[in-house]
Write a protein that holds these residues in place. Structure first.
Motif, short mmCIF file in Angstrom:
data_model
loop_
_atom_site.label_atom_id
_atom_site.label_comp_id
_atom_site.label_asym_id
_atom_site.label_seq_id
_atom_site.Cartn_x
_atom_site.Cartn_y
_atom_site.Cartn_z
N ARG A 41 -5.51 -1.71 7.71
CA ARG A 41 -4.45 -1.71 6.61
C ARG A 41 -4.87 -3.28 5.70
O ARG A 41 -4.80 -2.92 4.65
N GLN A 42 -5.17 -4.07 6.59
CA GLN A 42 -5.76 -5.35 6.17
C GLN A 42 -6.64 -5.16 5.20
O GLN A 42 -7.23 -5.88 4.28
N ALA B 1 -9.26 7.13 0.70
CA ALA B 1 -10.19 7.25 -0.54
C ALA B 1 -9.31 7.56 -1.90
O ALA B 1 -9.85 7.01 -3.12
N ASP B 2 -8.25 8.34 -1.57
CA ASP B 2 -7.33 8.62 -2.86
C ASP B 2 -6.77 7.19 -3.40
O ASP B 2 -6.66 7.00 -4.45
N TYR B 3 -6.19 6.46 -2.54
CA TYR B 3 -5.78 5.14 -2.84
C TYR B 3 -6.58 4.31 -3.66
O TYR B 3 -6.39 3.73 -4.76
N LEU B 4 -7.85 3.90 -2.97
CA LEU B 4 -8.80 3.09 -3.93
C LEU B 4 -9.41 3.70 -5.14
O LEU B 4 -9.43 3.15 -6.13
N LEU C 108 0.81 -1.14 0.07
CA LEU C 108 0.05 0.10 0.11
C LEU C 108 0.77 1.02 0.09
O LEU C 108 2.11 1.15 0.36
N TYR C 109 0.42 2.42 -0.53
CA TYR C 109 0.97 3.55 -0.51
C TYR C 109 0.60 4.24 0.63
O TYR C 109 -0.51 4.92 0.79
#
Length: 311
Positions: A135-136, A92-95, A85-86
């Protein structure tokens, strides 16, 4: 849905996976078990197309993944043990970014996935600020964003606290109602709770493939009787039970102060409880405990994989 036919994977002369064959039906939740280095992760990476088999064929929905990798991979969601993950991105931005990479409409897909994975309260937090449990959940959302038919999870509850484990297990149960799921885990109680079927790999080979409910019956035939008795010493208790039909062994055990404790092993499916009770009663001793102990999934796992760790 998933067909693995005579698949092997070699690293130079080392055979990490050795002639493995199995299939997984649509809607099935399968646990993939084995000691460290047994070939579980290598097998999962070949199913997802991240690794090519040295020999054999992997088919997804009837198609060879090597011949049609793009379409086959679209059917699969994969969450590795440590989801990449970043951390400097908000959830929200990551997804939304993952949705764009996957070629799906983020505005339509992200909100329901966030709700399903229990992420609504943390959507505007940086991933680096989240607990491991959250995070999971983000890793699961990543794997689900393109609505795959197959979900492959590598150690999904590794490193979580007991409350987080329960939450993630419940989430996997819910997801498994509409998808084919393969789970690799070292937590055997997790397999019993989540999986319809168990495949055990040792030294790159399949050593067991059975419905979860039948595994102990099929591979674990032994049982034992734990007893605690007052009025005798271990030698006397051993002599009193030695002639009972079905008793195959006697071992002293830790017990309460002032009591003699032992574990009596049975042969086959014998049940000698009534005879043990009679032997204790007839000698005027007092029986404080008599508990039958059947092989657990952990016992079966140890039996099938003893010495099975590979480098």
């Amino acid at each position: 849905m998933i067909e693995i036919e005579h698949v092997s994977r070699l690293y130079d002369s080392f055979k990490a996976v050795d002639d493995v064959s199995f299939s997984v039906r649509k809607g099935e939740i399968v646990g993939l078990l084995g000691p460290n280095g047994a070939g579980k992760t290598t097998t999962m990476r070949m199913i997802t197309g991240f690794l090519d088999p040295t020999f054999g064929t992997v088919r997804i929905d009837g198609r060879d993944i090597a011949e049609d990798p793009k379409d086959s991979k679209r059917k699969i969601g994969y969450m590795p043990e440590s989801a990449p993950l970043y951390g400097d991105m908000m959830v929200a931005d990551y997804l939304a970014y993952v949705a764009r990479v996957q070629g799906v409409d983020g505005a339509a897909k992200v909100p329901p996935i966030a709700k399903q994975c229990g992420l609504e309260e943390v959507m505007h937090k940086d991933i680096s600020a989240l607990s491991r449990g959250y995070r999971q959940r983000v890793g699961l959302a990543h794997a689900l964003i393109h609505d795959p038919e197959i979900l492959i999870l590598d150690e999904p509850t590794s490193g979580l606290d007991p409350n987080q484990i329960i939450e993630v297990r419940n989430l996997i149960k819910e997801i498994g109602k509409t998808r084919t799921v393969i789970i690799s885990t070292h937590i055997l109680s997790e397999v019993e709770m989540l999986c319809d079927r168990v495949i055990i790999i040792s030294r790159g080979k399949i050593v067991a493939d059975s419905p979860t409910g039948e595994l102990r019956e099929r591979y674990g035939h032994r049982s034992a009787l734990r007893v605690q008795v007052s009025g005798c010493d271990p030698a006397a208790l051993k002599a009193a039970t030695a002639g009972i039909k079905g008793i195959a062994g006697f071992a002293k055990a830790e017990g309460e102060e002032g009591l003699t404790a032992a574990v009596l092993s049975f042969s086959g499916d014998a049940d000698a409880r009534a005879d043990v009770f009679a032997a204790v009663r007839d000698r005027g001793w007092t029986l404080y405990e008599m508990t039958i102990e059947r092989n657990s999934l952990e016992d079966v796992f140890r039996t099938l994989t003893a010495g099975g760790e590979s480098k």
